[in-house]
Design an enzyme around this catalytic site. Structure first.
Site, PDB file in Angstrom:
ATOM      1  N   LYS A 138       0.829  -1.212   0.000  1.00 34.95           N
ATOM      2  CA  LYS A 138       0.000   0.000   0.000  1.00 34.95           C
ATOM      3  C   LYS A 138       0.864   1.263   0.000  1.00 34.95           C
ATOM      4  CE  LYS A 138      -2.359   1.827   3.389  1.00 34.95           C
ATOM      5  NZ  LYS A 138      -3.170   1.879   4.584  1.00 34.95           N
ATOM      6  N   ASP A 177      -6.771   1.502   0.641  1.00 38.03           N
ATOM      7  CA  ASP A 177      -6.840   1.539   2.105  1.00 38.03           C
ATOM      8  C   ASP A 177      -8.266   1.168   2.523  1.00 38.03           C
ATOM      9  OD1 ASP A 177      -8.424   3.694   1.550  1.00 38.03           O
ATOM     10  OD2 ASP A 177      -7.438   5.043   2.966  1.00 38.03           O
TER      11      ASP A 177
END
Ligand code: SF4
Length: 212
Positions: free
Chosen positions: A120, A138
């Site tokens: 991420k 997210d």
């Protein structure tokens, strides 16, 4: 969800916010990398407060490395998990100096080899700092993608792949920011604000709620 709906969703999100930005404060790719590492399980506001103290003093790998774990901790101790984050940041700074000439690398592989940098974080840096087609999913993006039907998936990776495939090309670079902001302020976790949602008529969520 069909392609025409997706196109209209992003057309509207773009219309409302033509130049979406991350809410993390940064002025260089290195500052962004550090801010994103610090932001795991912390709010952007909390990270910005800490980096507003840290970056004027040290905003290069060399300078932050020179602070050492204890020195860095003084600046970031208001952030959750600051101990392990401090260790990761110091080690990341060492590797940036030793392996990358003090620069943030522009490849996923090199980024993910840095301590504290997962998929991420790498995606955020690649997309936001280097404008590459990468999609950081997210909790907000995961929720919005599933509720709306833009890119439903059981795992973060599944949603990431579907977003890369299904978001209209002209909106792909900025889609990350629009979806995060939409999830943070409108399509909120506990109670989505469907009554004031710009894409309510296009969203396929079955449990829409009013705002009151
Ligand atoms: S209509 Fe409701 S569920 Fe759908 S995107 Fe908007 S806020 Fe989220």
């Amino acid at each position: 969800m069909n392609a025409a709906k997706r196109l209209e969703i992003f057309r509207r999100l773009h219309e409302d916010n033509p130049e979406p930005k991350t809410e993390l404060a940064y002025s260089t790719p290195f500052e962004l990398l550090i801010a994103v590492i610090l932001s795991a399980q912390a709010t952007d506001v909390g990270v910005n407060k800490a980096t507003a103290r840290l970056f004027p003093v040290a905003n290069t790998p060399q300078a932050i490395h020179a602070l050492g774990v204890e020195g860095l901790s003084e600046y970031i101790k208001t952030i959750g998990l600051y101990n392990s984050k401090a260790r990761n940041v110091i080690e990341t700074c060492r590797l940036l100096v030793e392996l990358h000439g003090g620069e943030v690398p522009q490849s996923r592989e090199a980024l993910e080899a840095l301590p504290g940098v997962g998929r991420k974080t790498a995606n955020v840096v690649l997309n936001t700092a280097f404008r590459q087609l990468a999609m950081a999913v997210d909790t907000h993006i995961f929720r919005v993608s599933n509720r709306t039907g833009i890119a439903p998936g059981k795992t973060v990776l599944e949603v990431e792949k579907k977003l890369l495939k299904f978001v209209p090309k002209e909106y792909l670079l900025d889609a990350h920011h629009w979806l995060i902001l939409h999830g943070r302020y409108v399509c909120q976790a506990r109670k989505p604000r469907c009554g004031s949602c710009r894409i309510e008529d296009l969203c396929e969520y079955k449990l829409k709620t009013s705002d009151d």
